[in-house]
Structure formats: structure tokens, C-alpha cells
Scaffold this motif. Structure first.
Motif, short mmCIF file in Angstrom:
data_model
loop_
_atom_site.label_atom_id
_atom_site.label_comp_id
_atom_site.label_asym_id
_atom_site.label_seq_id
_atom_site.Cartn_x
_atom_site.Cartn_y
_atom_site.Cartn_z
N MET A 1 118.63 -36.45 21.92
CA MET A 1 119.60 -35.41 22.24
C MET A 1 121.01 -35.91 21.98
SD MET A 1 120.16 -33.45 25.87
CE MET A 1 121.35 -32.14 26.01
N ILE A 2 121.81 -35.12 21.27
CA ILE A 2 123.17 -35.52 20.95
C ILE A 2 124.05 -35.33 22.17
CG2 ILE A 2 125.19 -35.01 19.53
CD1 ILE A 2 123.28 -34.10 17.34
N THR A 3 124.86 -36.34 22.48
CA THR A 3 125.85 -36.20 23.54
C THR A 3 127.23 -36.29 22.93
OG1 THR A 3 125.82 -38.57 23.96
CG2 THR A 3 124.31 -37.20 25.28
N TYR A 4 128.18 -35.65 23.55
CA TYR A 4 129.55 -35.62 23.05
C TYR A 4 130.48 -36.23 24.08
CZ TYR A 4 127.53 -32.50 19.65
OH TYR A 4 126.74 -31.97 18.67
N PRO A 5 131.59 -36.82 23.63
CA PRO A 5 132.53 -37.41 24.57
C PRO A 5 133.03 -36.38 25.56
CG PRO A 5 133.08 -38.01 22.30
CD PRO A 5 132.02 -36.94 22.24
N ARG A 6 133.39 -36.85 26.76
CA ARG A 6 133.92 -35.94 27.76
C ARG A 6 135.19 -35.27 27.23
NH1 ARG A 6 137.91 -35.43 31.27
NH2 ARG A 6 137.54 -34.25 33.18
N GLN A 7 135.27 -33.99 27.47
CA GLN A 7 136.43 -33.20 27.07
C GLN A 7 137.06 -32.61 28.32
OE1 GLN A 7 138.08 -32.75 24.44
NE2 GLN A 7 139.35 -31.03 25.01
N VAL A 8 138.39 -32.54 28.33
CA VAL A 8 139.05 -31.88 29.45
C VAL A 8 138.50 -30.48 29.58
CG1 VAL A 8 141.27 -31.05 30.31
CG2 VAL A 8 141.14 -33.24 29.12
N THR A 9 138.09 -30.08 30.77
CA THR A 9 137.53 -28.75 30.94
C THR A 9 138.61 -27.70 30.82
OG1 THR A 9 137.82 -28.96 33.33
CG2 THR A 9 135.68 -29.57 32.43
N THR A 10 138.20 -26.50 30.39
CA THR A 10 139.17 -25.46 30.09
C THR A 10 140.03 -25.08 31.28
OG1 THR A 10 137.47 -23.80 30.50
CG2 THR A 10 137.79 -24.49 28.23
N HIS A 11 139.49 -25.21 32.50
CA HIS A 11 140.28 -24.78 33.64
C HIS A 11 141.37 -25.79 34.03
CE1 HIS A 11 137.14 -27.21 35.70
NE2 HIS A 11 138.13 -27.52 36.53
N ASP A 12 141.32 -27.02 33.48
CA ASP A 12 142.39 -27.96 33.80
C ASP A 12 143.17 -28.42 32.57
OD1 ASP A 12 140.65 -29.75 32.59
OD2 ASP A 12 140.23 -30.89 34.40
N GLU A 13 142.90 -27.84 31.40
CA GLU A 13 143.63 -28.20 30.19
C GLU A 13 144.91 -27.40 30.08
OE1 GLU A 13 143.00 -28.54 25.34
OE2 GLU A 13 141.32 -28.03 26.63
N HIS A 14 146.02 -28.08 29.82
CA HIS A 14 147.30 -27.43 29.61
C HIS A 14 147.77 -27.64 28.17
CE1 HIS A 14 147.40 -26.92 33.90
NE2 HIS A 14 148.64 -26.44 33.89
N VAL A 15 148.54 -26.69 27.66
CA VAL A 15 149.16 -26.83 26.35
C VAL A 15 150.66 -27.00 26.53
CG1 VAL A 15 147.37 -25.44 25.24
CG2 VAL A 15 149.48 -24.33 26.02
N VAL A 16 151.30 -27.56 25.50
CA VAL A 16 152.74 -27.83 25.54
C VAL A 16 153.48 -26.64 24.93
CG1 VAL A 16 154.58 -29.37 24.78
CG2 VAL A 16 152.31 -30.30 25.36
N LEU A 17 154.33 -26.01 25.71
CA LEU A 17 155.16 -24.90 25.23
C LEU A 17 156.39 -25.46 24.53
CD1 LEU A 17 155.02 -22.57 28.37
CD2 LEU A 17 153.43 -22.68 26.43
N VAL A 18 156.79 -24.81 23.43
CA VAL A 18 157.95 -25.29 22.66
C VAL A 18 158.86 -24.11 22.33
CG1 VAL A 18 156.73 -27.26 21.66
CG2 VAL A 18 156.73 -25.08 20.45
N ASN A 19 160.13 -24.42 22.03
CA ASN A 19 161.05 -23.40 21.55
C ASN A 19 161.03 -23.38 20.03
OD1 ASN A 19 162.62 -25.60 20.74
ND2 ASN A 19 164.04 -25.44 22.47
N ALA A 20 161.89 -22.55 19.43
CA ALA A 20 161.88 -22.39 17.97
C ALA A 20 162.24 -23.67 17.24
CB ALA A 20 162.84 -21.26 17.58
N GLU A 21 162.93 -24.59 17.91
CA GLU A 21 163.29 -25.87 17.30
C GLU A 21 162.20 -26.92 17.49
OE1 GLU A 21 165.63 -24.12 19.31
OE2 GLU A 21 166.18 -23.25 17.36
N GLY A 22 161.13 -26.56 18.18
CA GLY A 22 160.03 -27.49 18.38
C GLY A 22 160.24 -28.43 19.55
N GLU A 23 161.16 -28.09 20.45
CA GLU A 23 161.41 -28.91 21.63
C GLU A 23 160.52 -28.45 22.78
OE1 GLU A 23 166.18 -29.57 20.79
OE2 GLU A 23 165.47 -27.77 21.83
N ALA A 24 159.97 -29.38 23.52
CA ALA A 24 159.11 -29.03 24.65
C ALA A 24 159.93 -28.35 25.74
CB ALA A 24 158.44 -30.28 25.20
N ILE A 25 159.40 -27.24 26.25
CA ILE A 25 160.10 -26.50 27.31
C ILE A 25 159.21 -26.30 28.53
CG2 ILE A 25 161.71 -25.35 25.75
CD1 ILE A 25 159.91 -22.87 25.87
N GLY A 26 158.02 -26.89 28.53
CA GLY A 26 157.12 -26.75 29.68
C GLY A 26 155.68 -26.81 29.23
#
Length: 204
Positions: A1-26
Motif C-alpha cells: 500500500m502506498i503511503t504519502y507524507p503527512r500534509q497539513v490538513t485543510t482545516h488548519d492550512e493557511h495561505v499568504v494574502l498579498v497586495n498588487a505589488e506582491g507584498e504579504a498583507i496577512g
């Protein structure tokens, strides 16, 4: 059986928000960021090649929220807050495809796009594009990937740009930019990481 590395679960994964210049804003939870008013956020796309110059295409799993079941480039994803983009590429290649790349290089540092699904769901990403070289076969994770196949690069680009092969909107915008770099993907010149958006060059 193939196993895969642990991945952050969807309920605790965050993405990085950016502005039009590509600067992180949250940050925002990945589970809520995609909707009809999706904010611009940091992501990446990766094109995987083998030693014969073939590109690995993947079909998005049918339970994906955006563009389910659609053929696209090898791997896409979002860096976690504070995670270097190259590390995010390696993490997702391992998790989605069971691949460890021989090399990962930046190709299109400032690519960005906005696309809208028929149901109004929006993808809105600042999405640098990478090339990865591998020497092993993929082991697609069905949680993420509904199918995978190798294609000669020219055959893929010809079919994609003439509409014979339906692909994701971001892939459709990336292909002409990559083909402009030359007919042989192994000879593309890597971009300077210093030209990445600011949020991708420093801790978020």
C-alpha cells in the motif's frame, strides 16, 4: 500500500494574502479563501519533466473545489506562512505525486492570474512558475490527483494552444510564456529568485 507524507490538513492550512505589488498583507484559512471574491494570494505552479523532455500532466481530482477533473500542469499549491517557495514545491510534489525532484528551478517569477468558474468561484493568485526534473515515475495521490500522463513537450503545447487539449486557465496562460523561452525546456534559463514577489522572498 502506498503511503504519502503527512500534509497539513485543510482545516488548519493557511495561505499568504498579498497586495498588487506582491507584498504579504496577512493570511487566511485555505478552506474559506476561495469564493466569489477570492483575495489575491501567493501560490506556485510546477512543470515536471523527465530525462526525455516529456512533461507530466495531471488531472485534478473530481472533488477539488476549483476546476475539478480538469487537466493541468504537473503540480500546483500554496506555500504555508513562512515557507520558502522551493520548499513548498518539494512538499507538494512529494504529497501529490510521490516524487522527489532532482532539481527545482524558478522560471516565471512574477506570473499572476485571475480566473472565474461557471459557478462564480474565483481563483486569484500570484503564482510563480517552476521547472522540476525527475528520474522516477509518479505515484499520484488520489486525494489530489485524478490521473497523470507524460506527453512530449511540443505535442502538449501544440494541443494546448490550439484547443485540442482542454486545460486549466492558469496553465493556458503559462504555456505561451514558457514556449517563448525556447523549444527545449531543458535549456530554459532559470530566473533570479531576487525577482520573486516580496512575499516569496522573505518570511511572511
Amino acid at each position: 500500500m502506498i503511503t504519502y507524507p503527512r500534509q497539513v490538513t485543510t482545516h488548519d492550512e493557511h495561505v499568504v494574502l498579498v497586495n498588487a505589488e506582491g507584498e504579504a498583507i496577512g493570511t487566511a484559512p485555505k478552506t474559506v479563501v476561495h469564493g466569489v471574491d477570492t483575495p489575491l494570494h501567493l501560490a506556485f505552479s510546477c512543470y515536471v519533466f523527465d530525462g526525455d523532455g516529456r512533461v507530466l500532466l495531471t488531472r485534478r481530482a473530481t472533488h477539488k473545489r476549483t476546476w475539478p477533473g480538469v487537466w493541468t500542469n504537473s503540480c500546483c499549491g500554496h506555500p504555508l506562512p513562512g515557507e520558502p517557495l522551493v520548499d513548498a514545491v518539494a512538499r507538494r510534489l512529494s504529497y501529490e505525486l510521490g516524487l522527489a525532484a532532482d532539481s527545482v528551478e524558478l522560471m516565471l517569477p512574477r506570473f499572476a492570474y485571475r480566473a472565474v468558474m461557471e459557478d462564480g468561484t474565483v481563483e486569484h493568485e500570484m503564482c510563480p512558475v517552476f521547472r522540476a526534473i525527475v528520474s522516477s515515475e509518479p505515484r499520484p495521490n488520489p486525494e489530489e490527483v485524478g490521473g497523470a500522463r507524460w506527453m512530449p513537450w511540443k505535442e502538449f503545447t501544440d494541443d494546448a494552444m490550439t484547443g485540442l487539449l482542454a486545460i486549466s486557465p492558469w496553465c493556458g496562460e503559462q504555456v505561451p510564456l514558457l514556449t517563448a523561452m525556447g523549444p527545449d525546456p531543458s535549456l530554459w534559463a532559470a530566473a533570479d529568485p531576487a525577482t520573486l514577489p516580496p512575499a516569496a522572498r522573505s518570511p511572511h
